[in-house]
Write a protein that holds these residues in place. Structure first.
Motif, PDB file in Angstrom:
ATOM      1  N   THR A  16       0.975  -1.232  -0.096  1.00 58.52           N
ATOM      2  CA  THR A  16      -0.088   0.002  -0.026  1.00 58.52           C
ATOM      3  C   THR A  16       0.835   1.146  -0.032  1.00 58.52           C
ATOM      4  O   THR A  16       0.218   2.296  -0.221  1.00 58.52           O
ATOM      5  CB  THR A  16      -0.973  -0.058   1.399  1.00 58.52           C
ATOM      6  OG1 THR A  16      -0.109  -0.121   2.506  1.00 58.52           O
ATOM      7  CG2 THR A  16      -2.107  -1.069   1.141  1.00 58.52           C
ATOM      8  N   SER A  19       1.620   3.678  -3.551  1.00 61.56           N
ATOM      9  CA  SER A  19       0.576   4.018  -4.267  1.00 61.56           C
ATOM     10  C   SER A  19       0.494   5.537  -4.129  1.00 61.56           C
ATOM     11  O   SER A  19       1.218   6.377  -2.961  1.00 61.56           O
ATOM     12  CB  SER A  19      -0.994   3.702  -3.622  1.00 61.56           C
ATOM     13  OG  SER A  19      -1.873   4.469  -4.221  1.00 61.56           O
ATOM     14  N   GLN A  27      -5.079   5.949  -0.761  1.00 65.47           N
ATOM     15  CA  GLN A  27      -3.578   5.428  -0.903  1.00 65.47           C
ATOM     16  C   GLN A  27      -3.827   3.844  -0.769  1.00 65.47           C
ATOM     17  O   GLN A  27      -4.022   3.398   0.587  1.00 65.47           O
ATOM     18  CB  GLN A  27      -2.748   6.103  -0.190  1.00 65.47           C
ATOM     19  CG  GLN A  27      -1.163   5.617  -0.579  1.00 65.47           C
ATOM     20  CD  GLN A  27      -0.033   6.410   0.386  1.00 65.47           C
ATOM     21  OE1 GLN A  27      -0.380   7.081   0.956  1.00 65.47           O
ATOM     22  NE2 GLN A  27       0.933   6.120  -0.073  1.00 65.47           N
ATOM     23  N   GLY A  28      -3.479   3.026  -1.691  1.00 64.55           N
ATOM     24  CA  GLY A  28      -3.754   1.579  -1.552  1.00 64.55           C
ATOM     25  C   GLY A  28      -3.262   0.991  -2.906  1.00 64.55           C
ATOM     26  O   GLY A  28      -2.715   1.498  -3.715  1.00 64.55           O
ATOM     27  N   TYR A  30      -4.339  -1.162  -5.999  1.00 68.32           N
ATOM     28  CA  TYR A  30      -5.584  -1.418  -6.761  1.00 68.32           C
ATOM     29  C   TYR A  30      -5.634  -2.604  -7.804  1.00 68.32           C
ATOM     30  O   TYR A  30      -4.507  -2.584  -8.393  1.00 68.32           O
ATOM     31  CB  TYR A  30      -5.738   0.059  -7.800  1.00 68.32           C
ATOM     32  CG  TYR A  30      -6.445   1.397  -6.948  1.00 68.32           C
ATOM     33  CD1 TYR A  30      -7.860   1.635  -6.810  1.00 68.32           C
ATOM     34  CD2 TYR A  30      -5.658   1.763  -6.040  1.00 68.32           C
ATOM     35  CE1 TYR A  30      -7.995   2.615  -6.085  1.00 68.32           C
ATOM     36  CE2 TYR A  30      -5.870   2.895  -5.246  1.00 68.32           C
ATOM     37  CZ  TYR A  30      -7.071   3.462  -5.504  1.00 68.32           C
ATOM     38  OH  TYR A  30      -7.654   4.349  -4.708  1.00 68.32           O
ATOM     39  N   ASP A  95     -10.608  -1.448   5.347  1.00 63.04           N
ATOM     40  CA  ASP A  95      -9.648  -2.523   4.979  1.00 63.04           C
ATOM     41  C   ASP A  95      -9.407  -2.306   3.453  1.00 63.04           C
ATOM     42  O   ASP A  95      -8.413  -2.493   2.948  1.00 63.04           O
ATOM     43  CB  ASP A  95      -9.556  -3.755   5.556  1.00 63.04           C
ATOM     44  CG  ASP A  95      -9.540  -3.704   7.218  1.00 63.04           C
ATOM     45  OD1 ASP A  95      -9.095  -3.012   7.680  1.00 63.04           O
ATOM     46  OD2 ASP A  95     -10.082  -5.005   7.644  1.00 63.04           O
ATOM     47  N   CYS A  96     -10.641  -2.099   2.932  1.00 66.10           N
ATOM     48  CA  CYS A  96     -10.594  -2.433   1.193  1.00 66.10           C
ATOM     49  C   CYS A  96     -11.886  -1.598   0.800  1.00 66.10           C
ATOM     50  O   CYS A  96     -12.755  -1.671   1.659  1.00 66.10           O
ATOM     51  CB  CYS A  96     -10.503  -3.781   1.102  1.00 66.10           C
ATOM     52  SG  CYS A  96     -10.635  -4.250  -0.727  1.00 66.10           S
ATOM     53  N   CYS A 137      -9.592  -1.604  -3.865  1.00 64.57           N
ATOM     54  CA  CYS A 137      -8.374  -1.003  -3.358  1.00 64.57           C
ATOM     55  C   CYS A 137      -8.133  -1.418  -1.999  1.00 64.57           C
ATOM     56  O   CYS A 137      -8.813  -1.386  -1.050  1.00 64.57           O
ATOM     57  CB  CYS A 137      -8.746   0.489  -3.410  1.00 64.57           C
ATOM     58  SG  CYS A 137      -7.242   1.461  -2.704  1.00 64.57           S
ATOM     59  N   PHE A 138      -6.899  -2.143  -1.969  1.00 62.60           N
ATOM     60  CA  PHE A 138      -6.678  -2.656  -0.713  1.00 62.60           C
ATOM     61  C   PHE A 138      -5.915  -1.634   0.082  1.00 62.60           C
ATOM     62  O   PHE A 138      -5.032  -1.144  -0.172  1.00 62.60           O
ATOM     63  CB  PHE A 138      -5.777  -3.717  -0.928  1.00 62.60           C
ATOM     64  CG  PHE A 138      -6.463  -5.059  -1.239  1.00 62.60           C
ATOM     65  CD1 PHE A 138      -7.034  -6.070  -0.668  1.00 62.60           C
ATOM     66  CD2 PHE A 138      -6.284  -5.390  -2.626  1.00 62.60           C
ATOM     67  CE1 PHE A 138      -7.903  -7.030  -1.262  1.00 62.60           C
ATOM     68  CE2 PHE A 138      -6.771  -6.288  -3.488  1.00 62.60           C
ATOM     69  CZ  PHE A 138      -7.575  -7.299  -2.574  1.00 62.60           C
ATOM     70  N   LEU A 139      -6.457  -1.176   1.320  1.00 64.09           N
ATOM     71  CA  LEU A 139      -6.192  -0.115   1.912  1.00 64.09           C
ATOM     72  C   LEU A 139      -5.000  -0.646   3.159  1.00 64.09           C
ATOM     73  O   LEU A 139      -4.488   0.438   3.475  1.00 64.09           O
ATOM     74  CB  LEU A 139      -7.158   0.769   2.602  1.00 64.09           C
ATOM     75  CG  LEU A 139      -7.800   1.445   1.583  1.00 64.09           C
ATOM     76  CD1 LEU A 139      -9.123   1.989   1.929  1.00 64.09           C
ATOM     77  CD2 LEU A 139      -7.133   2.389   0.723  1.00 64.09           C
ATOM     78  N   LYS A 140      -5.272  -1.720   3.730  1.00 62.38           N
ATOM     79  CA  LYS A 140      -4.517  -2.404   4.681  1.00 62.38           C
ATOM     80  C   LYS A 140      -3.549  -3.559   4.208  1.00 62.38           C
ATOM     81  O   LYS A 140      -3.926  -4.509   3.394  1.00 62.38           O
ATOM     82  CB  LYS A 140      -5.426  -2.753   5.746  1.00 62.38           C
ATOM     83  CG  LYS A 140      -6.343  -1.797   6.229  1.00 62.38           C
ATOM     84  CD  LYS A 140      -5.555  -0.533   7.134  1.00 62.38           C
ATOM     85  CE  LYS A 140      -6.906   0.168   7.836  1.00 62.38           C
ATOM     86  NZ  LYS A 140      -6.541   1.513   8.112  1.00 62.38           N
ATOM     87  N   GLN A 141      -2.477  -3.171   4.513  1.00 61.20           N
ATOM     88  CA  GLN A 141      -1.257  -4.309   4.102  1.00 61.20           C
ATOM     89  C   GLN A 141      -1.605  -5.792   4.365  1.00 61.20           C
ATOM     90  O   GLN A 141      -1.386  -6.711   3.862  1.00 61.20           O
ATOM     91  CB  GLN A 141       0.164  -3.783   4.489  1.00 61.20           C
ATOM     92  CG  GLN A 141       1.363  -4.917   3.796  1.00 61.20           C
ATOM     93  CD  GLN A 141       1.340  -4.669   2.481  1.00 61.20           C
ATOM     94  OE1 GLN A 141       1.334  -3.595   1.888  1.00 61.20           O
ATOM     95  NE2 GLN A 141       1.509  -5.889   1.822  1.00 61.20           N
TER      96      GLN A 141
END
Length: 156
Positions: A16, A19, A27-28, A30, A95-96, A137-141
Protein backbone atom coordinates in the motif's frame (compact mmCIF):
# COMPACT_ATOMS: atom_id res chain seq x y z
CA UNK A 1 -10.61 -15.38 -8.25
CA UNK A 2 -8.10 -13.78 -10.61
CA UNK A 3 -7.51 -10.04 -10.36
CA UNK A 4 -5.28 -7.74 -12.40
CA UNK A 5 -3.04 -4.75 -11.84
CA UNK A 6 -1.34 -2.80 -14.65
CA UNK A 7 2.01 -1.20 -13.93
CA UNK A 8 5.29 -0.19 -15.51
CA UNK A 9 6.93 -2.93 -13.43
CA UNK A 10 6.33 -6.48 -12.29
CA UNK A 11 4.94 -6.44 -8.73
CA UNK A 12 5.42 -9.77 -7.00
CA UNK A 13 4.87 -8.31 -3.52
CA UNK A 14 2.17 -5.65 -3.68
CA UNK A 15 1.98 -3.05 -0.95
CA UNK A 16 0.00 0.00 0.00
CA UNK A 17 3.01 2.31 0.36
CA UNK A 18 3.90 2.85 -3.30
CA UNK A 19 0.51 4.20 -4.33
CA UNK A 20 -0.10 7.86 -5.01
CA UNK A 21 -2.27 9.75 -2.56
CA UNK A 22 -5.53 11.45 -3.57
CA UNK A 23 -6.81 8.51 -5.64
CA UNK A 24 -10.45 7.40 -5.90
CA UNK A 25 -10.49 5.17 -2.83
CA UNK A 26 -7.34 6.48 -1.17
CA UNK A 27 -3.73 5.36 -1.04
CA UNK A 28 -3.64 1.61 -1.53
CA UNK A 29 -3.08 -1.22 -3.98
CA UNK A 30 -5.66 -1.30 -6.79
CA UNK A 31 -6.77 -4.37 -8.74
CA UNK A 32 -9.71 -5.29 -10.94
CA UNK A 33 -11.47 -8.46 -12.04
CA UNK A 34 -11.73 -6.91 -15.52
CA UNK A 35 -8.67 -7.99 -17.49
CA UNK A 36 -9.39 -5.68 -20.44
CA UNK A 37 -9.83 -2.69 -18.12
CA UNK A 38 -6.38 -3.34 -16.62
CA UNK A 39 -4.81 -3.75 -20.07
CA UNK A 40 -6.37 -0.48 -21.23
CA UNK A 41 -4.98 1.27 -18.16
CA UNK A 42 -1.56 -0.25 -18.87
CA UNK A 43 -1.55 1.36 -22.31
CA UNK A 44 -0.98 4.69 -20.54
CA UNK A 45 2.55 3.56 -19.61
CA UNK A 46 3.30 2.70 -23.21
CA UNK A 47 2.17 6.17 -24.31
CA UNK A 48 4.85 7.54 -21.94
CA UNK A 49 7.44 5.27 -23.60
CA UNK A 50 7.57 2.97 -20.56
CA UNK A 51 7.19 -0.76 -20.33
CA UNK A 52 3.75 -1.98 -19.33
CA UNK A 53 2.95 -5.16 -17.45
CA UNK A 54 -0.26 -6.90 -16.53
CA UNK A 55 0.29 -8.37 -13.07
CA UNK A 56 -2.01 -11.30 -12.31
CA UNK A 57 -2.96 -12.31 -8.76
CA UNK A 58 -5.15 -14.83 -7.03
CA UNK A 59 -7.54 -13.23 -4.55
CA UNK A 60 -8.49 -15.99 -2.14
CA UNK A 61 -11.86 -16.37 -0.46
CA UNK A 62 -12.54 -14.61 2.80
CA UNK A 63 -11.32 -11.11 1.97
CA UNK A 64 -14.87 -9.76 1.78
CA UNK A 65 -15.50 -10.77 5.39
CA UNK A 66 -13.18 -7.99 6.52
CA UNK A 67 -13.95 -4.26 6.93
CA UNK A 68 -14.97 -3.70 3.29
CA UNK A 69 -16.92 -0.87 1.71
CA UNK A 70 -18.64 -1.82 -1.55
CA UNK A 71 -20.11 0.77 -3.91
CA UNK A 72 -22.59 -0.64 -6.44
CA UNK A 73 -23.40 2.59 -8.30
CA UNK A 74 -22.11 6.05 -9.09
CA UNK A 75 -24.36 7.62 -6.50
CA UNK A 76 -24.13 10.40 -3.89
CA UNK A 77 -22.27 8.21 -1.39
CA UNK A 78 -19.69 7.21 -4.06
CA UNK A 79 -19.29 10.83 -5.22
CA UNK A 80 -18.75 12.07 -1.66
CA UNK A 81 -16.21 9.34 -0.95
CA UNK A 82 -14.28 9.93 -4.19
CA UNK A 83 -14.17 13.71 -3.81
CA UNK A 84 -13.10 13.48 -0.16
CA UNK A 85 -10.23 11.18 -1.12
CA UNK A 86 -9.19 13.34 -4.06
CA UNK A 87 -9.19 16.39 -1.77
CA UNK A 88 -7.27 14.37 0.84
CA UNK A 89 -9.95 14.86 3.44
CA UNK A 90 -10.72 12.40 6.18
CA UNK A 91 -13.05 9.53 5.27
CA UNK A 92 -14.35 6.48 7.09
CA UNK A 93 -11.51 3.99 7.43
CA UNK A 94 -11.87 0.63 5.69
CA UNK A 95 -9.52 -2.28 5.04
CA UNK A 96 -10.62 -2.36 1.43
CA UNK A 97 -12.98 -0.49 -0.92
CA UNK A 98 -14.65 -1.98 -4.00
CA UNK A 99 -16.62 -0.17 -6.68
CA UNK A 100 -16.56 1.83 -9.88
CA UNK A 101 -13.47 3.60 -11.08
CA UNK A 102 -13.45 7.24 -12.14
CA UNK A 103 -12.30 6.59 -15.71
CA UNK A 104 -11.59 9.41 -18.18
CA UNK A 105 -15.23 10.22 -18.96
CA UNK A 106 -16.36 9.98 -15.35
CA UNK A 107 -13.32 11.89 -14.14
CA UNK A 108 -14.36 14.84 -16.32
CA UNK A 109 -17.58 15.09 -14.31
CA UNK A 110 -15.65 14.73 -11.03
CA UNK A 111 -13.17 17.39 -12.15
CA UNK A 112 -15.98 19.82 -13.04
CA UNK A 113 -17.57 19.19 -9.66
CA UNK A 114 -14.28 19.61 -7.74
CA UNK A 115 -13.59 22.90 -9.53
CA UNK A 116 -17.18 24.00 -8.71
CA UNK A 117 -18.05 24.39 -12.40
CA UNK A 118 -21.08 22.13 -11.88
CA UNK A 119 -23.21 21.49 -8.83
CA UNK A 120 -23.38 18.25 -6.86
CA UNK A 121 -26.87 17.66 -8.30
CA UNK A 122 -25.60 18.14 -11.85
CA UNK A 123 -22.69 15.77 -11.23
CA UNK A 124 -25.07 13.12 -9.90
CA UNK A 125 -27.36 13.55 -12.93
CA UNK A 126 -24.42 12.97 -15.27
CA UNK A 127 -23.13 9.98 -13.29
CA UNK A 128 -26.54 8.32 -13.25
CA UNK A 129 -26.12 7.30 -16.91
CA UNK A 130 -22.67 5.78 -16.53
CA UNK A 131 -22.20 2.04 -16.33
CA UNK A 132 -19.95 1.23 -13.34
CA UNK A 133 -16.76 -0.62 -14.09
CA UNK A 134 -14.66 -2.20 -11.36
CA UNK A 135 -11.78 -1.70 -8.96
CA UNK A 136 -10.76 -3.07 -5.59
CA UNK A 137 -8.45 -0.98 -3.44
CA UNK A 138 -6.61 -2.69 -0.61
CA UNK A 139 -5.94 -0.03 1.99
CA UNK A 140 -4.45 -2.31 4.66
CA UNK A 141 -1.29 -4.31 4.04
CA UNK A 142 -2.52 -7.16 6.26
CA UNK A 143 -5.36 -7.81 3.81
CA UNK A 144 -2.93 -8.01 0.87
CA UNK A 145 -0.63 -10.33 2.79
CA UNK A 146 -3.46 -12.63 3.81
CA UNK A 147 -5.49 -12.86 0.60
CA UNK A 148 -3.54 -11.72 -2.50
CA UNK A 149 -0.98 -14.01 -4.17
CA UNK A 150 1.12 -13.19 -7.24
CA UNK A 151 0.57 -15.62 -10.12
CA UNK A 152 2.34 -14.12 -13.13
CA UNK A 153 3.04 -10.98 -15.13
CA UNK A 154 2.88 -10.45 -18.84
CA UNK A 155 4.10 -7.57 -20.92
CA UNK A 156 1.34 -5.51 -22.48
Amino acid sequence: MKVYHASNTIIKRPDTLHSRVALDFGQGFYVTVLREQAIKYGERFKLRKQQAFLNVYELSDGWQAKNIKKFTAYDAEWLDFITANRRQRSVVSYDCVEGGIANDRIFRTIDLFLSQDISRDEALKRLRFEEPNHQICFLKQALIDAFLSFIDAEEI
